[in-house]
Write a protein that holds these residues in place. Structure first.
Motif, short mmCIF file in Angstrom:
data_model
loop_
_atom_site.label_atom_id
_atom_site.label_comp_id
_atom_site.label_asym_id
_atom_site.label_seq_id
_atom_site.Cartn_x
_atom_site.Cartn_y
_atom_site.Cartn_z
N THR A 249 -8.10 -3.09 6.47
CA THR A 249 -9.11 -3.02 5.41
C THR A 249 -8.58 -3.52 4.07
OG1 THR A 249 -8.48 -0.70 4.99
CG2 THR A 249 -10.31 -1.10 6.50
N GLY A 250 -7.33 -3.96 4.03
CA GLY A 250 -6.78 -4.50 2.79
C GLY A 250 -6.48 -3.46 1.74
N THR A 251 -6.31 -2.20 2.13
CA THR A 251 -6.08 -1.13 1.16
C THR A 251 -4.63 -0.65 1.13
OG1 THR A 251 -6.77 0.51 2.80
CG2 THR A 251 -8.45 -0.31 1.29
N MET A 252 -3.76 -1.23 1.97
CA MET A 252 -2.35 -0.84 1.89
C MET A 252 -1.75 -1.35 0.59
SD MET A 252 0.90 -1.72 4.37
CE MET A 252 0.61 -0.42 5.57
N SER A 253 -0.98 -0.51 -0.07
CA SER A 253 -0.36 -0.90 -1.33
C SER A 253 1.08 -0.42 -1.36
CB SER A 253 -1.14 -0.30 -2.52
OG SER A 253 -1.12 1.13 -2.45
N ILE A 254 1.84 -0.97 -2.27
CA ILE A 254 3.23 -0.55 -2.45
C ILE A 254 3.45 -0.19 -3.90
CG2 ILE A 254 4.09 -1.97 -0.55
CD1 ILE A 254 5.03 -4.00 -2.63
N ALA A 255 4.44 0.68 -4.13
CA ALA A 255 4.80 1.10 -5.49
C ALA A 255 6.21 0.60 -5.78
CB ALA A 255 4.73 2.62 -5.62
N ARG A 256 6.31 -0.49 -6.53
CA ARG A 256 7.62 -1.10 -6.78
C ARG A 256 8.37 -0.38 -7.90
NH1 ARG A 256 7.78 -7.51 -5.87
NH2 ARG A 256 6.00 -7.79 -4.51
N VAL A 257 9.65 -0.19 -7.64
CA VAL A 257 10.55 0.37 -8.66
C VAL A 257 11.89 -0.34 -8.52
CG1 VAL A 257 9.44 2.64 -8.72
CG2 VAL A 257 11.31 2.22 -7.12
#
Length: 424
Positions: A249-257
Protein backbone atom coordinates in the motif's frame (compact mmCIF):
# COMPACT_ATOMS: atom_id res chain seq x y z
CA UNK A 1 -31.23 -1.35 -18.85
CA UNK A 2 -28.51 1.24 -19.50
CA UNK A 3 -27.77 3.44 -16.53
CA UNK A 4 -26.63 7.03 -17.01
CA UNK A 5 -23.58 8.18 -15.08
CA UNK A 6 -24.32 11.23 -12.95
CA UNK A 7 -20.86 11.95 -11.59
CA UNK A 8 -18.63 9.21 -13.00
CA UNK A 9 -17.89 11.18 -16.18
CA UNK A 10 -15.71 13.50 -14.11
CA UNK A 11 -13.43 10.55 -13.36
CA UNK A 12 -12.96 9.39 -16.97
CA UNK A 13 -9.43 9.74 -18.31
CA UNK A 14 -10.22 11.21 -21.71
CA UNK A 15 -6.54 11.46 -22.59
CA UNK A 16 -6.47 7.71 -23.25
CA UNK A 17 -9.02 8.29 -26.05
CA UNK A 18 -7.15 11.09 -27.80
CA UNK A 19 -4.54 9.10 -29.76
CA UNK A 20 -6.87 6.29 -30.93
CA UNK A 21 -9.51 8.79 -32.06
CA UNK A 22 -6.92 10.90 -33.88
CA UNK A 23 -5.67 7.80 -35.69
CA UNK A 24 -9.25 6.91 -36.65
CA UNK A 25 -9.87 10.45 -37.92
CA UNK A 26 -6.73 10.40 -40.05
CA UNK A 27 -7.56 6.97 -41.49
CA UNK A 28 -11.22 7.70 -42.23
CA UNK A 29 -11.15 11.39 -43.06
CA UNK A 30 -14.03 11.98 -40.62
CA UNK A 31 -14.32 14.74 -38.05
CA UNK A 32 -14.42 13.13 -34.58
CA UNK A 33 -15.34 14.52 -31.14
CA UNK A 34 -15.84 12.93 -27.71
CA UNK A 35 -18.40 14.24 -25.21
CA UNK A 36 -19.14 13.34 -21.63
CA UNK A 37 -22.73 12.45 -20.82
CA UNK A 38 -23.36 15.96 -19.44
CA UNK A 39 -22.80 17.40 -22.92
CA UNK A 40 -19.31 18.85 -22.49
CA UNK A 41 -16.89 18.25 -25.36
CA UNK A 42 -13.77 16.57 -24.01
CA UNK A 43 -11.89 15.84 -27.26
CA UNK A 44 -12.08 17.43 -30.67
CA UNK A 45 -13.17 18.28 -33.11
CA UNK A 46 -10.34 16.29 -34.70
CA UNK A 47 -9.84 17.55 -38.25
CA UNK A 48 -7.95 15.49 -40.82
CA UNK A 49 -9.05 16.76 -44.28
CA UNK A 50 -8.79 20.08 -46.11
CA UNK A 51 -12.55 20.62 -45.91
CA UNK A 52 -12.61 19.81 -42.18
CA UNK A 53 -9.73 22.16 -41.47
CA UNK A 54 -11.43 24.89 -43.48
CA UNK A 55 -14.64 24.41 -41.50
CA UNK A 56 -12.54 24.54 -38.35
CA UNK A 57 -11.83 28.20 -39.09
CA UNK A 58 -15.55 28.98 -39.07
CA UNK A 59 -18.07 29.27 -36.25
CA UNK A 60 -19.41 25.73 -36.89
CA UNK A 61 -17.90 24.02 -33.82
CA UNK A 62 -17.51 27.01 -31.54
CA UNK A 63 -19.35 26.72 -28.25
CA UNK A 64 -22.15 28.93 -29.58
CA UNK A 65 -21.96 27.53 -33.12
CA UNK A 66 -24.66 25.49 -34.89
CA UNK A 67 -22.47 22.39 -35.17
CA UNK A 68 -21.75 22.30 -31.44
CA UNK A 69 -25.46 22.80 -30.75
CA UNK A 70 -26.36 19.78 -32.91
CA UNK A 71 -23.74 17.61 -31.23
CA UNK A 72 -24.98 18.56 -27.75
CA UNK A 73 -28.53 17.76 -28.88
CA UNK A 74 -27.40 14.29 -29.95
CA UNK A 75 -25.60 13.70 -26.65
CA UNK A 76 -28.72 14.79 -24.74
CA UNK A 77 -30.75 12.22 -26.69
CA UNK A 78 -28.25 9.53 -25.71
CA UNK A 79 -28.39 10.63 -22.08
CA UNK A 80 -32.14 10.13 -22.32
CA UNK A 81 -31.59 6.53 -23.45
CA UNK A 82 -31.29 6.71 -27.23
CA UNK A 83 -28.74 4.22 -28.57
CA UNK A 84 -27.60 5.99 -31.72
CA UNK A 85 -28.55 9.24 -33.38
CA UNK A 86 -27.73 10.48 -36.87
CA UNK A 87 -28.45 14.02 -38.04
CA UNK A 88 -28.16 16.00 -41.27
CA UNK A 89 -26.92 19.58 -41.35
CA UNK A 90 -27.24 21.13 -44.80
CA UNK A 91 -26.29 17.86 -46.44
CA UNK A 92 -23.54 16.94 -43.93
CA UNK A 93 -23.91 13.70 -41.97
CA UNK A 94 -23.32 13.69 -38.19
CA UNK A 95 -23.30 10.24 -36.58
CA UNK A 96 -22.88 9.04 -33.01
CA UNK A 97 -22.07 6.11 -30.75
CA UNK A 98 -22.71 5.91 -26.99
CA UNK A 99 -19.86 5.16 -24.59
CA UNK A 100 -20.73 2.66 -21.88
CA UNK A 101 -18.62 1.15 -19.13
CA UNK A 102 -19.83 -1.51 -16.70
CA UNK A 103 -23.41 -0.83 -17.79
CA UNK A 104 -23.10 2.90 -17.17
CA UNK A 105 -23.37 5.34 -20.08
CA UNK A 106 -20.76 8.02 -19.54
CA UNK A 107 -20.32 9.74 -22.92
CA UNK A 108 -20.65 9.68 -26.69
CA UNK A 109 -18.53 9.79 -29.82
CA UNK A 110 -19.64 12.15 -32.60
CA UNK A 111 -18.22 11.56 -36.06
CA UNK A 112 -18.84 12.40 -39.70
CA UNK A 113 -19.34 15.98 -40.91
CA UNK A 114 -18.99 14.83 -44.53
CA UNK A 115 -21.40 15.49 -47.40
CA UNK A 116 -24.01 12.78 -47.99
CA UNK A 117 -24.26 13.67 -51.70
CA UNK A 118 -22.33 15.84 -54.10
CA UNK A 119 -23.01 19.42 -53.08
CA UNK A 120 -23.69 22.45 -55.26
CA UNK A 121 -22.40 26.04 -55.23
CA UNK A 122 -25.83 27.24 -54.03
CA UNK A 123 -25.92 24.74 -51.14
CA UNK A 124 -22.41 25.78 -50.14
CA UNK A 125 -23.46 29.46 -50.22
CA UNK A 126 -26.36 28.70 -47.86
CA UNK A 127 -24.15 26.72 -45.45
CA UNK A 128 -21.36 29.29 -45.58
CA UNK A 129 -23.76 32.08 -44.64
CA UNK A 130 -24.63 30.22 -41.42
CA UNK A 131 -21.04 29.68 -40.33
CA UNK A 132 -19.46 32.99 -41.47
CA UNK A 133 -17.17 31.82 -44.29
CA UNK A 134 -17.08 32.72 -48.00
CA UNK A 135 -19.39 30.46 -49.99
CA UNK A 136 -17.06 30.14 -52.98
CA UNK A 137 -14.17 29.12 -50.71
CA UNK A 138 -16.29 26.37 -49.12
CA UNK A 139 -17.38 25.16 -52.57
CA UNK A 140 -13.73 24.97 -53.70
CA UNK A 141 -13.02 22.57 -50.85
CA UNK A 142 -16.21 20.47 -50.88
CA UNK A 143 -16.25 19.78 -54.61
CA UNK A 144 -12.87 18.00 -54.39
CA UNK A 145 -14.07 15.39 -51.87
CA UNK A 146 -16.27 12.33 -52.40
CA UNK A 147 -19.58 12.06 -50.50
CA UNK A 148 -19.87 9.76 -47.48
CA UNK A 149 -21.85 6.81 -48.84
CA UNK A 150 -24.00 4.53 -46.71
CA UNK A 151 -21.56 1.65 -47.25
CA UNK A 152 -18.54 3.69 -46.13
CA UNK A 153 -20.46 5.04 -43.17
CA UNK A 154 -21.45 1.54 -42.05
CA UNK A 155 -17.82 0.39 -42.25
CA UNK A 156 -16.51 3.38 -40.30
CA UNK A 157 -19.23 3.00 -37.68
CA UNK A 158 -18.27 -0.62 -37.03
CA UNK A 159 -14.58 0.25 -36.88
CA UNK A 160 -15.26 2.98 -34.34
CA UNK A 161 -17.59 0.72 -32.38
CA UNK A 162 -14.85 -1.91 -32.18
CA UNK A 163 -12.31 0.70 -31.11
CA UNK A 164 -14.61 2.05 -28.39
CA UNK A 165 -15.48 -1.43 -27.11
CA UNK A 166 -11.82 -2.38 -26.96
CA UNK A 167 -10.87 0.71 -24.95
CA UNK A 168 -13.81 0.30 -22.60
CA UNK A 169 -13.04 -3.39 -21.99
CA UNK A 170 -9.42 -2.50 -21.32
CA UNK A 171 -10.45 0.15 -18.79
CA UNK A 172 -12.98 -2.23 -17.19
CA UNK A 173 -10.22 -4.81 -16.79
CA UNK A 174 -7.83 -2.26 -15.26
CA UNK A 175 -10.54 -0.99 -12.89
CA UNK A 176 -11.31 -4.54 -11.77
CA UNK A 177 -7.64 -5.32 -11.22
CA UNK A 178 -7.25 -2.14 -9.18
CA UNK A 179 -10.33 -3.02 -7.14
CA UNK A 180 -9.06 -6.52 -6.43
CA UNK A 181 -5.63 -5.14 -5.54
CA UNK A 182 -7.10 -2.59 -3.11
CA UNK A 183 -9.33 -5.24 -1.53
CA UNK A 184 -6.38 -7.60 -1.14
CA UNK A 185 -4.22 -4.93 0.47
CA UNK A 186 -6.92 -3.82 2.92
CA UNK A 187 -7.71 -7.46 3.78
CA UNK A 188 -4.04 -8.27 4.35
CA UNK A 189 -3.50 -5.24 6.58
CA UNK A 190 -6.70 -5.86 8.58
CA UNK A 191 -6.09 -9.56 9.13
CA UNK A 192 -2.50 -8.95 10.15
CA UNK A 193 -3.51 -6.47 12.83
CA UNK A 194 -6.33 -8.68 14.08
CA UNK A 195 -3.89 -11.59 14.48
CA UNK A 196 -1.26 -9.56 16.32
CA UNK A 197 -3.38 -8.89 19.44
CA UNK A 198 -4.26 -12.48 20.43
CA UNK A 199 -0.72 -13.67 19.70
CA UNK A 200 0.71 -10.99 22.00
CA UNK A 201 -1.70 -12.03 24.76
CA UNK A 202 -0.83 -15.71 24.30
CA UNK A 203 2.89 -14.98 24.39
CA UNK A 204 2.53 -13.03 27.65
CA UNK A 205 0.55 -15.85 29.28
CA UNK A 206 3.11 -18.49 28.27
CA UNK A 207 5.97 -16.35 29.64
CA UNK A 208 4.00 -15.75 32.83
CA UNK A 209 3.47 -19.49 33.34
CA UNK A 210 7.14 -20.23 32.74
CA UNK A 211 8.22 -17.64 35.29
CA UNK A 212 5.62 -18.23 38.01
CA UNK A 213 4.90 -21.98 38.12
CA UNK A 214 7.23 -23.67 40.57
CA UNK A 215 8.37 -27.28 40.27
CA UNK A 216 6.38 -27.93 37.08
CA UNK A 217 6.75 -31.39 35.53
CA UNK A 218 9.49 -31.56 32.86
CA UNK A 219 6.95 -32.53 30.20
CA UNK A 220 4.85 -29.44 30.96
CA UNK A 221 7.88 -27.17 30.90
CA UNK A 222 9.01 -28.64 27.56
CA UNK A 223 5.52 -28.10 26.15
CA UNK A 224 5.42 -24.48 27.31
CA UNK A 225 8.88 -23.81 25.86
CA UNK A 226 7.84 -25.34 22.54
CA UNK A 227 4.65 -23.29 22.64
CA UNK A 228 6.66 -20.11 23.20
CA UNK A 229 8.82 -20.91 20.18
CA UNK A 230 5.79 -21.52 17.99
CA UNK A 231 4.02 -18.37 19.19
CA UNK A 232 7.11 -16.30 18.41
CA UNK A 233 7.33 -17.88 14.96
CA UNK A 234 3.69 -17.03 14.31
CA UNK A 235 4.23 -13.50 15.61
CA UNK A 236 7.20 -13.08 13.26
CA UNK A 237 5.06 -14.18 10.30
CA UNK A 238 2.33 -11.72 11.32
CA UNK A 239 4.92 -8.93 11.45
CA UNK A 240 6.02 -9.95 7.96
CA UNK A 241 2.40 -9.76 6.79
CA UNK A 242 2.04 -6.28 8.27
CA UNK A 243 5.27 -5.11 6.64
CA UNK A 244 4.20 -6.65 3.34
CA UNK A 245 0.86 -4.88 3.57
CA UNK A 246 2.62 -1.59 4.22
CA UNK A 247 4.87 -2.23 1.24
CA UNK A 248 1.95 -3.09 -1.05
CA UNK A 249 0.00 0.00 0.00
CA UNK A 250 3.04 2.29 -0.08
CA UNK A 251 2.79 3.16 3.61
CA UNK A 252 6.05 1.63 4.85
CA UNK A 253 8.38 4.34 6.11
CA UNK A 254 11.77 4.61 7.76
CA UNK A 255 13.11 6.95 10.45
CA UNK A 256 16.66 7.97 9.54
CA UNK A 257 19.15 8.94 12.22
CA UNK A 258 22.96 9.15 12.23
CA UNK A 259 24.15 5.67 13.18
CA UNK A 260 27.28 3.54 13.07
CA UNK A 261 27.08 0.53 10.76
CA UNK A 262 29.04 -1.45 13.38
CA UNK A 263 26.22 -1.09 15.89
CA UNK A 264 23.66 -2.37 13.37
CA UNK A 265 25.81 -5.32 12.34
CA UNK A 266 26.65 -6.32 15.95
CA UNK A 267 22.98 -6.23 16.97
CA UNK A 268 21.98 -8.32 13.95
CA UNK A 269 24.79 -10.86 14.48
CA UNK A 270 23.89 -11.29 18.14
CA UNK A 271 20.41 -12.53 17.15
CA UNK A 272 21.65 -15.31 14.87
CA UNK A 273 24.81 -16.60 16.61
CA UNK A 274 22.87 -19.27 18.49
CA UNK A 275 21.35 -20.55 15.25
CA UNK A 276 24.80 -20.80 13.65
CA UNK A 277 26.28 -22.60 16.64
CA UNK A 278 23.44 -25.14 16.74
CA UNK A 279 24.26 -26.17 13.13
CA UNK A 280 28.06 -25.98 13.66
CA UNK A 281 28.27 -23.35 10.96
CA UNK A 282 31.45 -21.28 10.77
CA UNK A 283 30.32 -17.64 10.89
CA UNK A 284 32.69 -14.76 10.11
CA UNK A 285 32.53 -10.97 9.79
CA UNK A 286 35.05 -8.92 7.82
CA UNK A 287 36.51 -6.54 8.81
CA UNK A 288 36.92 -7.46 12.46
CA UNK A 289 35.67 -4.04 13.63
CA UNK A 290 32.22 -4.79 12.11
CA UNK A 291 32.25 -1.45 10.26
CA UNK A 292 32.39 0.70 13.38
CA UNK A 293 34.07 3.50 11.38
CA UNK A 294 31.25 3.72 8.82
CA UNK A 295 28.55 6.31 9.50
CA UNK A 296 25.13 6.01 7.90
CA UNK A 297 21.97 8.11 7.82
CA UNK A 298 19.60 5.20 8.35
CA UNK A 299 16.87 3.49 10.34
CA UNK A 300 18.90 1.11 12.55
CA UNK A 301 15.96 -1.15 13.44
CA UNK A 302 14.96 -1.64 9.81
CA UNK A 303 18.52 -2.27 8.58
CA UNK A 304 19.07 -4.73 11.40
CA UNK A 305 15.89 -6.48 10.20
CA UNK A 306 17.37 -6.75 6.69
CA UNK A 307 20.72 -8.14 7.86
CA UNK A 308 19.06 -10.50 10.32
CA UNK A 309 16.85 -11.85 7.54
CA UNK A 310 19.75 -12.39 5.13
CA UNK A 311 21.97 -14.08 7.72
CA UNK A 312 19.17 -16.26 9.10
CA UNK A 313 18.30 -17.41 5.57
CA UNK A 314 21.96 -18.17 4.90
CA UNK A 315 22.11 -20.34 8.04
CA UNK A 316 18.78 -22.02 7.25
CA UNK A 317 19.84 -23.08 3.75
CA UNK A 318 23.41 -24.06 4.64
CA UNK A 319 23.99 -27.65 5.79
CA UNK A 320 25.67 -28.38 9.15
CA UNK A 321 29.40 -27.72 9.08
CA UNK A 322 29.12 -25.12 6.29
CA UNK A 323 30.10 -21.47 6.38
CA UNK A 324 28.36 -18.10 6.37
CA UNK A 325 30.15 -14.77 6.10
CA UNK A 326 29.39 -11.06 6.17
CA UNK A 327 31.84 -8.78 4.33
CA UNK A 328 31.84 -4.98 4.47
CA UNK A 329 33.58 -2.58 2.08
CA UNK A 330 33.14 1.17 1.77
CA UNK A 331 34.31 4.34 0.06
CA UNK A 332 33.19 7.99 0.20
CA UNK A 333 30.01 7.35 -1.78
CA UNK A 334 28.67 4.31 -0.01
CA UNK A 335 29.01 0.93 1.61
CA UNK A 336 28.53 -2.63 0.37
CA UNK A 337 27.45 -5.41 2.73
CA UNK A 338 27.76 -8.91 1.31
CA UNK A 339 26.18 -11.92 3.03
CA UNK A 340 27.42 -15.17 1.46
CA UNK A 341 27.13 -18.86 2.31
CA UNK A 342 28.21 -22.32 1.18
CA UNK A 343 24.63 -23.62 1.15
CA UNK A 344 22.22 -25.12 -1.35
CA UNK A 345 22.34 -22.20 -3.78
CA UNK A 346 19.63 -20.96 -6.10
CA UNK A 347 18.80 -22.34 -9.53
CA UNK A 348 19.29 -19.84 -12.39
CA UNK A 349 15.59 -19.90 -13.29
CA UNK A 350 14.68 -18.96 -9.70
CA UNK A 351 17.04 -15.99 -9.34
CA UNK A 352 14.71 -13.41 -11.02
CA UNK A 353 11.95 -14.29 -8.53
CA UNK A 354 13.92 -14.25 -5.28
CA UNK A 355 12.65 -10.82 -4.19
CA UNK A 356 9.00 -11.49 -5.06
CA UNK A 357 6.25 -11.66 -2.45
CA UNK A 358 5.36 -15.12 -1.10
CA UNK A 359 8.40 -16.70 -2.77
CA UNK A 360 9.39 -19.89 -0.95
CA UNK A 361 12.40 -22.11 -1.48
CA UNK A 362 11.23 -25.45 -2.78
CA UNK A 363 14.10 -27.37 -1.20
CA UNK A 364 14.65 -28.62 2.32
CA UNK A 365 14.30 -26.29 5.29
CA UNK A 366 11.76 -24.10 3.53
CA UNK A 367 9.46 -22.36 6.00
CA UNK A 368 7.75 -19.06 6.66
CA UNK A 369 5.70 -17.03 4.21
CA UNK A 370 8.36 -16.09 1.68
CA UNK A 371 8.08 -12.38 2.49
CA UNK A 372 11.44 -11.66 4.11
CA UNK A 373 13.41 -10.80 0.97
CA UNK A 374 10.46 -8.91 -0.51
CA UNK A 375 10.37 -6.69 2.59
CA UNK A 376 14.17 -6.44 2.75
CA UNK A 377 14.38 -5.06 -0.77
CA UNK A 378 11.78 -2.38 0.01
CA UNK A 379 13.62 -1.34 3.18
CA UNK A 380 16.92 -1.04 1.30
CA UNK A 381 15.24 0.98 -1.48
CA UNK A 382 13.73 3.36 1.08
CA UNK A 383 17.31 4.03 2.19
CA UNK A 384 18.26 4.95 -1.38
CA UNK A 385 20.15 1.70 -1.84
CA UNK A 386 19.88 -1.53 -3.79
CA UNK A 387 20.09 -5.25 -3.09
CA UNK A 388 21.18 -7.98 -5.53
CA UNK A 389 21.55 -11.76 -5.43
CA UNK A 390 23.90 -14.16 -7.19
CA UNK A 391 24.44 -17.91 -7.11
CA UNK A 392 26.49 -20.31 -9.21
CA UNK A 393 23.67 -22.86 -8.96
CA UNK A 394 22.67 -25.89 -6.91
CA UNK A 395 24.94 -26.54 -3.91
CA UNK A 396 27.19 -23.64 -4.95
CA UNK A 397 26.11 -21.20 -2.25
CA UNK A 398 24.38 -17.83 -2.48
CA UNK A 399 25.52 -14.24 -2.14
CA UNK A 400 23.34 -11.22 -1.33
CA UNK A 401 24.87 -7.77 -1.72
CA UNK A 402 23.42 -4.60 -0.23
CA UNK A 403 24.55 -1.18 -1.39
CA UNK A 404 23.79 1.85 0.83
CA UNK A 405 24.85 5.48 0.42
CA UNK A 406 27.23 6.72 3.06
CA UNK A 407 26.10 9.43 5.45
CA UNK A 408 28.17 12.01 3.57
CA UNK A 409 26.67 10.98 0.23
CA UNK A 410 23.15 11.01 1.67
CA UNK A 411 23.64 14.52 3.05
CA UNK A 412 24.96 15.67 -0.34
CA UNK A 413 21.86 14.24 -2.01
CA UNK A 414 23.47 11.48 -4.08
CA UNK A 415 24.26 7.83 -3.62
CA UNK A 416 27.18 7.35 -5.95
CA UNK A 417 27.73 4.54 -8.40
CA UNK A 418 27.27 0.95 -7.39
CA UNK A 419 30.73 -0.65 -7.15
CA UNK A 420 31.07 -3.75 -9.31
CA UNK A 421 31.94 -6.28 -6.63
CA UNK A 422 33.18 -6.92 -3.14
CA UNK A 423 36.28 -8.78 -2.12
CA UNK A 424 35.58 -12.37 -1.11
Amino acid sequence: MIRIAETDFNQVDWNEWRTPLLQFSLASGLVVSAYDIAGARQIGPLLSTRTARFLGTSSLWRDDGPGAAIERHIVAAMAAGQDEADELFHGMRICSLPLTRAGVRYGALLFGWCMRDFSSPMACEQLAALIDVPGHALWNEVRLESPLTDARLATYRELLRTLASSLDRQRDTIDELNRVSRTRDVFLATVSHEMRTPLSALSMRVDLLLHTLQDMPPALQASLLAMRVHVRQEAAMVEDLIDAARTLTGTMSIARVPVSLGRIVRDAVSTIETNANEKRIVFSVMPANYGDHIELEADPRRLQQVLWNLMLNAIKFTPPGGSVGLNIASDFDGVQIRVHDSGQGIAPEDLPHVFGAFTLQSHANASGLGLGLYIARRIVELHGGAITVSSAGKDQGTSFTIYLPSRQAALLGHSGALPPSLPA
